[in-house]
Design a protein around this motif. Structure first.
Motif, mmCIF file in Angstrom:
data_model
loop_
_atom_site.group_PDB
_atom_site.id
_atom_site.type_symbol
_atom_site.label_atom_id
_atom_site.label_comp_id
_atom_site.label_asym_id
_atom_site.label_seq_id
_atom_site.Cartn_x
_atom_site.Cartn_y
_atom_site.Cartn_z
ATOM 1 N N GLU A 10 2.122 7.734 8.255
ATOM 2 C CA GLU A 10 0.682 7.960 8.154
ATOM 3 C C GLU A 10 -0.074 6.643 7.994
ATOM 4 N N GLU A 11 0.494 5.791 7.159
ATOM 5 C CA GLU A 11 -0.167 4.503 6.931
ATOM 6 C C GLU A 11 -0.125 3.630 8.195
ATOM 7 N N GLU B 29 2.608 1.946 -3.373
ATOM 8 C CA GLU B 29 1.699 2.528 -4.357
ATOM 9 C C GLU B 29 1.519 4.013 -4.123
ATOM 10 N N ARG B 30 1.350 4.349 -2.863
ATOM 11 C CA ARG B 30 1.135 5.758 -2.539
ATOM 12 C C ARG B 30 2.391 6.580 -2.761
ATOM 13 N N ALA B 31 3.513 6.017 -2.365
ATOM 14 C CA ALA B 31 4.759 6.791 -2.357
ATOM 15 C C ALA B 31 5.280 7.079 -3.756
ATOM 16 N N GLN C 69 3.499 9.832 -5.564
ATOM 17 C CA GLN C 69 3.450 11.007 -4.709
ATOM 18 C C GLN C 69 4.283 12.176 -5.238
ATOM 19 N N ARG D 200 0.818 -1.205 0.000
ATOM 20 C CA ARG D 200 0.000 0.000 0.000
ATOM 21 C C ARG D 200 0.856 1.261 0.000
ATOM 22 N N VAL D 201 1.884 1.233 0.840
ATOM 23 C CA VAL D 201 2.745 2.415 0.925
ATOM 24 C C VAL D 201 3.474 2.649 -0.397
ATOM 25 N N VAL E 163 4.768 9.030 4.488
ATOM 26 C CA VAL E 163 3.697 8.143 4.031
ATOM 27 C C VAL E 163 3.670 6.884 4.901
#
Ligand code: GDP
Ligand code: MG
Length: 439
Positions: A76-77, A53-55, A58, A50-51, A73
């Protein structure tokens, strides 16, 4: 942060943009850090995915370096994974509110029952009846009675010949008649989960109709804690988790796993054997702890609880700006001593895990009185600008305080180091601010 993660961060630092490879490399380290912190393998895997993908997608914030951005990130996750906001205790519409404490033997149920009653009284002014329903462990009843005496609170017990189900039933009757706000039932544990234990707990649940079932888990047990939590949850339907012994060395990765596996909130954490060592669970702080940043916010909160409001603000400000003098140091030594054993406080500072031998430091409280004497023997100027303290001044101060030049030297050196440490804290954001800077 673990040293390796730090190294990767250093490499990425200064780059304008995070590439996919950067993220991959960092996530490898994050993954290791989490596994080292005892986070469940599957939880780590989902998390890293998940991280990542977000990072990768970003955009890089101006105020943060790319490395920090990824860590942000991650944090936060992690916080999200542990359940966002901290939780409250249920209040029954018709009192008493019934809470059952369950968990394995030695997890800290009995101690936590006492701590919880103490907290309910201190914080909410609520009256609790403690119920001794562990009839199997020798001296278990006695243990709760001792806690009751220390707290000056009644303990309901029918000895060890009456069944726990019956004990719960009668305790409830009494609590209703005598208008208790809370009934806290301390139950028996086993060394491992077994059916007889679960059956009995289920029957007690039938009878007592608890508003909360708190699973008490020893944070030091790591991975095992996850399996324990899962079985208790499947069989009983727990409403919250209390993680004990977080004052130990554990990074607390179990917290993350338990939350992910049971989907019930962690409500409190046990931070010591004493009856006031129970604190609300703060997911964000736990995330920092797991990442190894040091628990600055808890430290500041402790300061606020022990020191009066005004003083705390001052202390916090001074810690943040690292502008305090030996005079402030002296004035606040007394206040700081109220926070608890100094070595415990030191361990909460960021970077503390990098200081060799900190775990072995025993701070002698008598030593502090000598430190106070030394500072009192300084002139105002010396206290504000300790760098002017030369050899002859040191001799004078030592003489005046009945100590030695060596001790004066040591204090000056320690003070210098303390200021450096406080500088590191300057970069930690205030309160609940979402972003954070890595020191
Ligand atoms: P129970 O068998 O689940 O009832 O566990 P106890 O309440 O008897 O606790 C077992 C041991 O763990 C005792 O020695 C407690 O003092 C200790 N203990 C419980 N909570 C904490 C904690 O938060 N920190 C530390 N250091 N020790 C704890
Ligand atoms: Mg017990």
């Amino acid at each position: 942060l673990s040293e390796r993660l730090q190294n990767v961060m250093n490499k990425i630092r200064g780059k304008g943009k995070v590439t996919e490879d950067d993220v991959k490399e960092m996530m490898r380290e994050v993954r290791l850090a989490l596994l080292e912190a005892d986070v469940n393998f599957k939880v780590v895997k989902d998390f890293v995915k998940r991280v990542s993908e977000r990072a990768v997608g970003q955009e890089v914030l101006k105020s943060l370096t790319p490395g920090q951005q990824v860590i942000k990130v991650v944090k936060e996750e992690l916080t999200e994974l542990m359940g966002g906001e901290q939780s409250k205790i249920a209040v029954a519409s018709r009192p008493p509110t019934v809470i059952m404490m369950v968990g394995l033997q030695g997890a800290g149920k009995t101690t936590t029952t006492g701590k919880l009653a103490n907290l309910l009284r201190k914080r909410y002014n609520r009256k609790s009846l403690l119920v001794a329903a562990d009839i199997y462990r020798p001296a278990a009843i006695k243990q709760l009675e001792t806690l009751g005496k220390q707290l000056n609170m009644p303990v309901f017990s029918l000895g060890d010949q009456v069944s726990p189900v019956e004990i719960a039933k009668q305790a409830l009757e009494k609590a209703k008649q005598e208008h208790y706000d809370y009934v806290l039932i301390d139950t028996a544990g086993r060394l491992h989960i077994d059916e007889a234990l679960m059956d009995e707990l289920k029957q007690m649940k039938e009878v007592a109709k608890p508003d909360e079932i708190f699973l008490v888990v020893d944070a030091m047990t790591g991975q095992d804690a996850v399996n324990v939590a899962q079985s208790f949850h499947e069989q009983l339907g727990i409403t919250g988790v209390i993680l004990t012994k977080l004052d130990g060395d554990t990074r607390g990765g179990a917290a993350l796993s338990i939350r992910a596996v049971t989907n019930t909130p962690i409500k409190f954490v046990g931070m010591g054997e004493k009856l006031d060592a129970l604190e609300p669970f703060h997911p964000e702080r736990m995330a920092s702890r797991i990442l190894g940043m040091g628990d600055v916010l808890t430290l500041i909160e402790k300061a606020q609880a022990a020191v009066d409001e005004e003083k705390a603000k001052e202390l916090e400000q001074k810690m943040r700006t690292a502008t305090f003098t030996l005079d402030d140091f002296l004035e606040q030594l007394g206040q700081v001593r109220k926070l608890g054993p100094l070595d415990e406080i030191l361990k909460m500072l960021p970077g503390a895990n990098k200081i060799k031998g900190l775990n072995n430091i025993q701070i002698d409280e008598k030593q502090i009185s000598r430190v106070e004497a030394i500072i009192r023997s300084m002139t105002k100027e010396e206290k504000t600008y300790p760098e002017i303290i030369n050899g002859s001044r040191k001799k004078r101060i030592a003489k005046g305080s009945g100590t030695s030049v060596q001790e004066v030297n040591r204090l000056l050196k320690q003070f210098d180091e303390m200021k450096k440490m406080m500088k590191m804290m300057t970069n930690i954001p205030k309160g609940k601010k979402k972003g954070f800077k890595f020191p």
